[in-house]
Design an enzyme around this catalytic site. Structure first.
Site, PDB file in Angstrom:
ATOM      1  N   GLN A 183       0.833  -1.224   0.000  1.00 49.47           N
ATOM      2  CA  GLN A 183       0.000   0.000   0.000  1.00 49.47           C
ATOM      3  C   GLN A 183       0.859   1.263   0.000  1.00 49.47           C
ATOM      4  O   GLN A 183       0.569   2.209  -0.736  1.00 49.47           O
ATOM      5  CB  GLN A 183      -1.030   0.002   1.128  1.00 49.47           C
TER       6      GLN A 183
ATOM      7  N   THR B 200       4.780  -7.406   7.182  1.00 50.34           N
ATOM      8  CA  THR B 200       3.883  -6.556   7.978  1.00 50.34           C
ATOM      9  C   THR B 200       2.806  -7.362   8.709  1.00 50.34           C
ATOM     10  O   THR B 200       1.891  -6.772   9.289  1.00 50.34           O
ATOM     11  CB  THR B 200       3.210  -5.494   7.083  1.00 50.34           C
TER      12      THR B 200
ATOM     13  N   ALA C  98       8.352  -4.992   3.321  1.00 51.90           N
ATOM     14  CA  ALA C  98       8.468  -5.440   4.719  1.00 51.90           C
ATOM     15  C   ALA C  98       7.542  -6.616   4.971  1.00 51.90           C
ATOM     16  O   ALA C  98       6.547  -6.799   4.264  1.00 51.90           O
ATOM     17  CB  ALA C  98       8.096  -4.297   5.672  1.00 51.90           C
TER      18      ALA C  98
ATOM     19  N   TYR D 256       7.372  -8.538  15.651  1.00 47.51           N
ATOM     20  CA  TYR D 256       7.376  -7.612  14.503  1.00 47.51           C
ATOM     21  C   TYR D 256       8.132  -6.338  14.869  1.00 47.51           C
ATOM     22  O   TYR D 256       9.015  -5.886  14.122  1.00 47.51           O
ATOM     23  CB  TYR D 256       5.927  -7.285  14.110  1.00 47.51           C
TER      24      TYR D 256
ATOM     25  N   THR E 189       8.112   1.873  12.217  1.00 50.82           N
ATOM     26  CA  THR E 189       6.774   1.774  12.801  1.00 50.82           C
ATOM     27  C   THR E 189       6.702   2.274  14.240  1.00 50.82           C
ATOM     28  O   THR E 189       7.705   2.222  14.975  1.00 50.82           O
ATOM     29  CB  THR E 189       6.345   0.290  12.750  1.00 50.82           C
ATOM     30  N   ASP E 190       5.509   2.679  14.625  1.00 46.67           N
ATOM     31  CA  ASP E 190       5.218   3.008  16.030  1.00 46.67           C
ATOM     32  C   ASP E 190       5.353   1.774  16.927  1.00 46.67           C
ATOM     33  O   ASP E 190       5.480   1.907  18.144  1.00 46.67           O
ATOM     34  CB  ASP E 190       3.804   3.595  16.147  1.00 46.67           C
TER      35      ASP E 190
ATOM     36  N   TRP F 296      -0.179   3.091  11.725  1.00 44.51           N
ATOM     37  CA  TRP F 296      -1.564   2.760  11.359  1.00 44.51           C
ATOM     38  C   TRP F 296      -1.860   3.157   9.900  1.00 44.51           C
ATOM     39  O   TRP F 296      -2.791   3.909   9.619  1.00 44.51           O
ATOM     40  CB  TRP F 296      -2.550   3.462  12.303  1.00 44.51           C
TER      41      TRP F 296
END
Ligand SMILES: NC(=O)c1ccc[n+]([C@@H]2O[C@H](COP(=O)([O-])OP(=O)(O)OC[C@H]3O[C@@H](n4cnc5c(N)ncnc54)[C@H](OP(=O)(O)O)[C@@H]3O)[C@@H](O)[C@H]2O)c1
Length: 264
Positions: free
Chosen positions: A14, A58, A56, A117, A93-94, A139
């Site tokens: 995406q 994910t 990645a 992850y 990532t968060d 997100w």
């Protein structure tokens, strides 16, 4: 910073697709997983000047079952990109944070991932090397691929009610906004940058906003993370903000509007 050949990995994902659109006017080589499985060294002859590394693993829950498989992509893959020897943007990532804070995480906060992850992504940040912008976002959603917005639109058509987690708070980020901000990141020094949508919400609040914006009459039943019982722990709070002047993104509600307009 752009000039020369731009390589985009994970071009079927995406974010990868949004990057391909954003940089369409440049000389771009966009490779999907079928064209370069990044857990293997790069195919010969790529010869890029800059890499936007969006490939990645994910699958957050899947990484708990197969942490080595996730590491092969998120750590090994990033090392293979870094081995090309040119500057790169490595998306992170968060989930590198444990979520115990109750105010936004900034770049100088110490990471402490709670999931396999998150650990692979943190090790991937290190594998990106010194000529790298580490862009942490959160997100992600967009008009293609697997994401919460598309899942809710489908469930909202099928059901009267969906159960959604209400004790995780973050900033849903539209991939088109992140792709546009990536251009601005290239003007900044290498290092870690937090680039996420303005505003924050829980997944349940996000689901309600999706249904309202899409005109769906589906109700949201608020549940806890424990009720959902997913294998991987998620941070309860993972709002990202920049203390060093990263590009500001529009509010997540604006991202949702743009995403729904693309899907219409
Ligand atoms: N999604 C989020 O909520 C989120 C939040 C924060 C940060 N991020 C980060 O943002 C980046 C982009 O994520 P995304 O949301 O665009 O994910 P995505 O839609 O799952 O895209 C990832 C892409 O990487 C590909 N891929 C997987 N394994 C690969 C391999 N071994 N070699 C080459 N390509 C491979 C996937 O291909 P297949 O589909 O064929 O597997 C997919 O096209 C990632 O670094 C992710 O960690 C994501």
């Amino acid at each position: 910073m752009i000039g020369g050949r731009l390589l985009i990995t994970g071009a079927g994902g995406q974010l990868g697709r949004a990057l391909v659109e954003e940089f369409a006017a440049e000389e771009v080589v966009a490779l999907t997983r079928a064209e370069w499985d990044v857990s293997l060294p790069a195919p010969p002859g790529l010869d890029p000047d800059l890499v936007l590394h969006a490939a990645a693993w994910t699958d957050v829950d899947g990484a708990e079952d197969d942490p080595q498989g996730a590491a092969a992509v998120n750590v090994g893959g990033t090392a293979h990109v870094a081995a090309l020897g040119v500057p790169l943007v490595a998306f992170s990532t968060d989930y590198v944070f444990d979520g115990r804070k109750r105010e936004p995480y900034v770049e100088s906060d110490g990471p402490h991932p709670g999931s396999a992850y998150g650990r692979t992504k943190l090790h991937g940040e290190a594998a990106a090397g010194e000529q790298a912008w580490i862009v942490r976002s959160s997100w992600l959603f967009g008009p293609t691929g697997h994401n919460f917005v598309r899942t809710m639109l489908r469930l909202g058509e099928e059901r009267d009610e969906v159960a959604v987690v209400d004790d995780q708070r973050g900033s849903p980020t539209y991939v088109g906004h992140l792709a546009a901000a990536t251009r601005d990141i290239l003007e900044r020094p290498y290092g870690v940058w937090h680039v996420a949508a303005d505003g924050d919400c829980t997944w349940a609040e996000f689901a309600e906003a999706i249904f309202a914006a899409a005109g769906l009459r589906c109700r949201v039943r608020r549940i806890s993370t424990a009720d959902l019982g997913r294998p991987a722990p998620r941070p309860a709070y993972s709002v990202l903000r920049s203390e060093k002047g990263a590009p500001r993104l529009p509010h997540w509600r604006e991202g949702l509007r743009e995403c729904l307009a693309r899907l219409a």
